[in-house]
Design an enzyme around this catalytic site. Structure first.
Site, PDB file in Angstrom:
ATOM      1  N   SER A 197      33.828  44.047  40.583  1.00  0.00           N
ATOM      2  CA  SER A 197      35.188  44.867  40.307  1.00  0.00           C
ATOM      3  C   SER A 197      35.448  45.000  38.919  1.00  0.00           C
ATOM      4  CB  SER A 197      36.256  44.247  41.126  1.00  0.00           C
ATOM      5  OG  SER A 197      36.308  44.478  42.454  1.00  0.00           O
ATOM      6  N   LYS A 209      35.975  48.433  37.881  1.00  0.00           N
ATOM      7  CA  LYS A 209      37.138  49.391  38.062  1.00  0.00           C
ATOM      8  C   LYS A 209      37.808  49.495  36.704  1.00  0.00           C
ATOM      9  CE  LYS A 209      38.544  47.876  42.807  1.00  0.00           C
ATOM     10  NZ  LYS A 209      37.509  46.782  43.091  1.00  0.00           N
ATOM     11  N   SER A 260      43.198  44.704  42.585  1.00  0.00           N
ATOM     12  CA  SER A 260      41.800  45.237  42.726  1.00  0.00           C
ATOM     13  C   SER A 260      41.417  45.889  44.093  1.00  0.00           C
ATOM     14  CB  SER A 260      40.735  43.862  42.335  1.00  0.00           C
ATOM     15  OG  SER A 260      39.522  44.216  42.133  1.00  0.00           O
ATOM     16  N   LYS A 284      40.182  42.283  33.656  1.00  0.00           N
ATOM     17  CA  LYS A 284      39.787  42.213  35.090  1.00  0.00           C
ATOM     18  C   LYS A 284      38.721  41.422  35.496  1.00  0.00           C
ATOM     19  CE  LYS A 284      40.000  44.907  38.642  1.00  0.00           C
ATOM     20  NZ  LYS A 284      39.847  43.576  39.640  1.00  0.00           N
TER      21      LYS A 284
END
Length: 214
Positions: free
Chosen positions: A29, A32, A94, A195
């Site tokens: 993730s 992202k 997320s 993140k």
């Protein structure tokens, strides 16, 4: 203990530490961040407004929403969510459903947005990233390096400073769901983003940003 790592000074880009920084890996993730860059770019150019709404398609809901068993923003199928909500759904929770919904809205499909992300990656001079989806869910061709993630993070902070403070947001209330930011470093030693990522094929990863004084 990390298999790949890099530490850079944001202002100068100087590399302070690196370990297998150019070794290809699955970003999970953390990728992202590129989905968010595409969204921030569309907002900056006026293609989108924060109050615009995207429909949660059955594909996005089934692949990345509640039925998927992965991290999800829990937007009900065929319901609309505002762009400003989807941004926080991506950053704080997320949400894979949010990522797929954004991909479908920006490019019609995951495949279409992958092409756009690849082009954007070349524009900001990512060196090795190959993009297969908007979520970071496992795909053998969805790969990057620690160095490219650092370049991407630096670009995001420099190009879209108006969105940067969102990455330090501790929680996000959406409908009846209260999501807590997955970044375990927030608030420690000036950490204010960015993140995390996890899939079983890759293990745990994080793109972290920190500011001390100025």
């Amino acid at each position: 203990k990390a298999r790949q790592a890099i530490l850079i000074d944001h202002d100068s880009g100087a590399v302070l530490f690196q370990h297998n920084a150019d070794q290809l890996m699955s970003p999970a993730s953390m990728s992202k961040l590129m989905t968010l860059v595409m969204l921030f770019k569309a907002l900056k150019t006026g293609q989108l407004k924060p109050t615009d709404e995207f429909v949660m398609s059955e594909n996005a809901w089934r692949t990345g929403g509640a039925p998927s068993g992965t991290s999800a923003m829990m937007v009900p199928v065929n319901q609309k969510a505002r762009v400003e909500e989807l941004i926080l759904g991506l950053i704080v929770q997320s949400g894979n459903d949010a990522a797929i919904s954004v991909a479908e809205a920006l490019a019609g499909s995951e495949g279409g947005v992958s092409e756009l992300m690849t082009q954007e990656g070349k524009r900001i001079r990512l060196q090795a990233a190959t993009v297969a989806n908007s979520t970071g869910l496992y795909h053998p061709d969805h790969l990057t390096t620690a160095r490219d993630l650092a370049i991407l993070a630096r670009h995001l902070i420099n190009e879209y400073p108006e969105h940067y403070e969102k990455f330090a947001q501790r929680e996000f209330q959406y409908r009846r769901h209260r999501f807590i930011n997955r970044n375990p470093l927030l608030g420690a030693n000036g950490v204010d983003g960015l993140k995390t990522g996890y899939i079983k094929e890759a293990g745990f990863g994080i793109v972290a940003s920190a500011k001390q004084g100025n």
